[in-house]
Motif scaffolding. Structure first.
Motif, PDB file in Angstrom:
ATOM      1  N   ASN A   1      63.988  15.045-156.465  1.00 56.69           N
ATOM      2  CA  ASN A   1      63.038  15.767-157.029  1.00 56.69           C
ATOM      3  C   ASN A   1      62.954  17.157-156.228  1.00 56.69           C
ATOM      4  OD1 ASN A   1      62.431  14.107-159.296  1.00 56.69           O
ATOM      5  ND2 ASN A   1      61.891  12.478-157.906  1.00 56.69           N
ATOM      6  N   TYR A   2      62.950  16.982-154.884  1.00 59.43           N
ATOM      7  CA  TYR A   2      62.344  18.085-154.255  1.00 59.43           C
ATOM      8  C   TYR A   2      63.336  19.376-154.285  1.00 59.43           C
ATOM      9  CZ  TYR A   2      60.488  20.885-150.292  1.00 59.43           C
ATOM     10  OH  TYR A   2      60.019  21.578-149.384  1.00 59.43           O
ATOM     11  N   LEU A   3      64.551  19.039-154.199  1.00 62.45           N
ATOM     12  CA  LEU A   3      65.678  20.197-154.245  1.00 62.45           C
ATOM     13  C   LEU A   3      65.509  21.065-155.535  1.00 62.45           C
ATOM     14  CD1 LEU A   3      68.670  18.976-152.105  1.00 62.45           C
ATOM     15  CD2 LEU A   3      66.858  20.569-151.432  1.00 62.45           C
ATOM     16  N   PRO A   4      65.470  20.365-156.730  1.00 61.37           N
ATOM     17  CA  PRO A   4      65.237  21.122-158.032  1.00 61.37           C
ATOM     18  C   PRO A   4      64.123  21.937-158.249  1.00 61.37           C
ATOM     19  CG  PRO A   4      66.319  18.812-158.400  1.00 61.37           C
ATOM     20  CD  PRO A   4      65.903  18.769-156.788  1.00 61.37           C
TER      21      PRO A   4
ATOM     22  N   THR B   1      65.416  27.998-139.504  1.00 58.68           N
ATOM     23  CA  THR B   1      65.061  28.382-140.778  1.00 58.68           C
ATOM     24  C   THR B   1      66.356  28.410-141.732  1.00 58.68           C
ATOM     25  OG1 THR B   1      63.127  29.633-140.368  1.00 58.68           O
ATOM     26  CG2 THR B   1      64.089  30.140-142.361  1.00 58.68           C
ATOM     27  N   ALA B   2      66.554  27.719-142.691  1.00 53.23           N
ATOM     28  CA  ALA B   2      67.627  27.716-143.691  1.00 53.23           C
ATOM     29  C   ALA B   2      67.075  28.592-144.731  1.00 53.23           C
ATOM     30  CB  ALA B   2      68.142  26.477-143.817  1.00 53.23           C
ATOM     31  N   TYR B   3      68.223  28.705-145.731  1.00 53.32           N
ATOM     32  CA  TYR B   3      68.065  29.305-147.064  1.00 53.32           C
ATOM     33  C   TYR B   3      68.744  28.596-147.960  1.00 53.32           C
ATOM     34  CZ  TYR B   3      66.659  33.306-144.032  1.00 53.32           C
ATOM     35  OH  TYR B   3      66.287  34.287-143.252  1.00 53.32           O
ATOM     36  N   MET B   4      67.795  28.172-149.026  1.00 52.45           N
ATOM     37  CA  MET B   4      68.376  27.505-150.348  1.00 52.45           C
ATOM     38  C   MET B   4      68.580  28.315-151.320  1.00 52.45           C
ATOM     39  SD  MET B   4      68.779  24.265-151.514  1.00 52.45           S
ATOM     40  CE  MET B   4      68.650  23.492-153.153  1.00 52.45           C
TER      41      MET B   4
ATOM     42  N   SER C   1      72.665  23.010-153.988  1.00 52.58           N
ATOM     43  CA  SER C   1      72.722  21.558-154.684  1.00 52.58           C
ATOM     44  C   SER C   1      73.277  21.730-155.922  1.00 52.58           C
ATOM     45  CB  SER C   1      71.469  21.033-154.553  1.00 52.58           C
ATOM     46  OG  SER C   1      71.325  19.762-155.337  1.00 52.58           O
ATOM     47  N   PRO C   2      74.508  21.085-156.333  1.00 52.25           N
ATOM     48  CA  PRO C   2      75.099  20.913-157.765  1.00 52.25           C
ATOM     49  C   PRO C   2      74.093  20.045-158.328  1.00 52.25           C
ATOM     50  CG  PRO C   2      76.814  20.677-156.084  1.00 52.25           C
ATOM     51  CD  PRO C   2      75.597  20.827-155.178  1.00 52.25           C
ATOM     52  N   TYR C   3      73.694  19.011-157.907  1.00 47.81           N
ATOM     53  CA  TYR C   3      72.705  18.532-158.697  1.00 47.81           C
ATOM     54  C   TYR C   3      71.296  18.901-159.325  1.00 47.81           C
ATOM     55  CZ  TYR C   3      69.245  14.786-159.662  1.00 47.81           C
ATOM     56  OH  TYR C   3      68.170  13.858-160.301  1.00 47.81           O
ATOM     57  N   ALA C   4      70.853  20.053-158.246  1.00 49.41           N
ATOM     58  CA  ALA C   4      69.682  20.716-158.642  1.00 49.41           C
ATOM     59  C   ALA C   4      70.250  22.006-159.569  1.00 49.41           C
ATOM     60  CB  ALA C   4      68.976  21.434-157.451  1.00 49.41           C
ATOM     61  N   LEU C   5      71.019  22.349-159.557  1.00 49.92           N
ATOM     62  CA  LEU C   5      71.461  23.420-160.295  1.00 49.92           C
ATOM     63  C   LEU C   5      71.692  22.925-161.851  1.00 49.92           C
ATOM     64  CD1 LEU C   5      72.422  26.546-160.728  1.00 49.92           C
ATOM     65  CD2 LEU C   5      74.649  25.583-160.468  1.00 49.92           C
ATOM     66  N   HIS C   6      72.207  21.752-161.728  1.00 43.97           N
ATOM     67  CA  HIS C   6      72.824  20.988-163.156  1.00 43.97           C
ATOM     68  C   HIS C   6      71.504  20.648-163.683  1.00 43.97           C
ATOM     69  CE1 HIS C   6      76.978  19.937-161.433  1.00 43.97           C
ATOM     70  NE2 HIS C   6      76.916  21.383-161.790  1.00 43.97           N
ATOM     71  N   ARG C   7      70.358  20.613-162.972  1.00 43.67           N
ATOM     72  CA  ARG C   7      69.129  20.175-163.712  1.00 43.67           C
ATOM     73  C   ARG C   7      68.323  21.318-164.222  1.00 43.67           C
ATOM     74  NH1 ARG C   7      71.082  15.556-163.250  1.00 43.67           N
ATOM     75  NH2 ARG C   7      70.074  13.734-163.516  1.00 43.67           N
ATOM     76  N   ASP C   8      68.888  22.510-164.001  1.00 36.05           N
ATOM     77  CA  ASP C   8      68.098  23.792-164.491  1.00 36.05           C
ATOM     78  C   ASP C   8      68.288  23.749-166.105  1.00 36.05           C
ATOM     79  OD1 ASP C   8      67.137  26.384-164.849  1.00 36.05           O
ATOM     80  OD2 ASP C   8      68.149  27.316-163.359  1.00 36.05           O
ATOM     81  N   PRO C   9      67.085  23.606-166.839  1.00 39.31           N
ATOM     82  CA  PRO C   9      67.056  23.815-168.100  1.00 39.31           C
ATOM     83  C   PRO C   9      67.161  25.138-168.628  1.00 39.31           C
ATOM     84  CG  PRO C   9      64.697  23.967-167.376  1.00 39.31           C
ATOM     85  CD  PRO C   9      65.573  23.508-166.184  1.00 39.31           C
TER      86      PRO C   9
END
Length: 450
Positions: A34-37, A54-57, A354-362
């Motif tokens: 839930n957090y990453l998307p 510090t990382a970059y998402m 995150s492939p999971y987060a990208l694939h949840r992009d409407p």
């Protein structure tokens, strides 16, 4: 390469919820799916605090594509890749961009089109044994069943010599899950002294990793000694030579074989388990699948030649992998001071995506939480932005075995669906299990004869 357009500037944001010492690591550990998307609402590129660092998402499609198409600037590295190197060494999946082309050349012949029929025959044989072993009303843990299947298939594709290969396959099946689980613990609990404690989990991990190393060393020594062509992946890797006529060392062979194991076991097993759960929850899709496999197979096990006649089954595979991509989280490292999405990124910075987060992009997949295999018709795929789905990563580092995994999963689902229907056990709910891969966890399902 910057894939942005002038009239669509990127946004730089900060990940919310950082706490002292841990930064945003606690948010990611507690509820990553839930957090990453949610971070795409903060920006196209989002700064994330991981402890003191510090990382970059990279959150949006355009920025992820920029990242993937600059492999020499944003090289393999960061938290995920660094922990994967514990077991994969410097194999083709984790090596630097400077050596990737050479290493890929040793594995490429093993994944040529003319080899796919051979590997899918192995899947056909083993999935046939699996469906013959089930009984009506039997309750199975679907991920365990699929993992045993893909382990046998991958290990046999690697080691086909029946005299020494049988023991190797058995050892891989025994040890690989323990090693994979140990990598997950080290990835999300980056406290080195915890992993040196003399406790059972650490001991089992070290022993299992040593057994895997030993079995690969034994197989390499046996193949080098007899000098024969065994028509399998190990033979191909051992026979390979680079432009200077130099082959791989034993250590390099070990790293490539461990990479193939990691990709060939967990990715298809998790994808298959997810697909069967999704089908059990979507009667319309299941009915279409059954109609197709009944017309094509008539109850028999699918073969390589059937693949072209199973388009809906393949759509089921693609949609399951979109919704629950086994490789759900990936990292890169900036090798020099650079820019991403137009913003400065210092050398040494970790970049996450995150492939999971990208694939949840409407904006890419309307109603992204719905299981809709029809997204993968030819017309729908043509309408998608290129690289919208990154189940197998992308750019020059896209997985070598993506076509093979897709075909093997299609053969497995069609063969099982031709004989059996899998039903979720009442009282058990599906909650994706986040480990080194994304899976259905210990979800029980009941086998029903069709």
């Amino acid at each position: 390469m910057n894939v942005s357009s002038v009239d669509q500037p990127y946004r730089l944001g900060d990940a919310p919820g950082a706490v002292p010492v841990l930064g945003n690591a606690l948010n990611i550990f507690r509820d990553p799916l839930n957090y990453l998307p949610s971070l795409r609402h903060e920006g196209d590129l989002v700064k994330v605090k991981l402890g003191r660092e510090t990382a970059y998402m990279a959150c949006t499609h355009e920025v992820i594509q920029e990242l993937l198409h600059n492999p020499r600037t944003f090289d393999k590295g960061g938290e995920f890749i660094d922990k994967m190197r514990i077991i994969l060494g410097d194999g083709v999946g984790t090596c630097s961009a400077t050596t990737h082309k050479r290493q890929r050349s040793f594995l490429q012949p093993a994944f040529r089109k003319d080899r796919l029929a051979q590997y899918t025959q192995v899947m056909q044989n083993h999935v046939g044994e699996l469906i013959d072993s089930w009984r009506p009303g039997q309750q199975v843990t679907i991920l365990d069943e699929m993992s045993r299947l893909t382990t046998r298939v991958t290990a046999q594709a690697m080691f086909s010599d029946s005299k020494v290969g049988a023991a190797a396959i058995a050892e891989v099946q025994r040890s690989f899950p323990k090693v994979w689980h140990g990598v997950y613990r080290r990835m999300f609990l980056p406290v080195p002294f915890l992993h040196e404690l003399p406790i059972k989990a650490n001991r089992e991990y070290r022993e299992a990793l040593q057994r895997l190393d030993d079995v690969i060393a034994t197989m390499v020594a046996a193949y080098r000694a007899d000098g024969l062509e065994h028509d399998d992946i190990l033979s191909i890797v051992l026979a390979g030579r680079d432009e200077d006529g130099v082959g791989l060392t034993d250590e390099q062979v070990r790293d490539e074989l461990m990479t193939i194991l990691a990709a060939g076991v967990e990715t298809p097993a998790s994808g298959l388990a997810s697909a069967f759960w999704l089908l059990s929850q979507t009667p319309e899709a299941e009915a279409k699948l059954h109609a197709e496999v009944d017309a094509v197979l008539g109850g028999r096990t699918a073969s390589y030649e059937d693949f072209a006649n199973l388009p809906y089954t393949n759509m089921v595979v693609n949609e399951a992998l979109r919704m629950y991509p086994p490789v759900w989280f990936i990292t890169r490292r900036a090798v020099e001071d650079s820019t991403l999405a137009g913003y400065p990124v210092p050398a040494g910075s970790s970049i996450l995506f995150s492939p999971y987060a990208l694939h949840r992009d409407p904006s890419l997949f309307p109603d992204p939480d719905a299981f809709v295999p029809e997204r993968w018709t030819m017309d729908s795929v043509r309408a998608m932005p290129r690289g919208a789905c990154i189940t197998f990563s992308g750019g020059s580092r896209k997985c070598l075995g993506d076509v093979l995994a897709n075909q093997e999963m299609t053969i497995a689902i069609a063969s099982i669906a031709a004989r059996w229907r899998l039903r979720a056990v009442p009282g058990h709910t599906f909650k994706p299990l986040v480990k080194a891969e994304l899976s259905v966890g210990t979800l029980p399902m009941t086998v029903e004869s069709r």
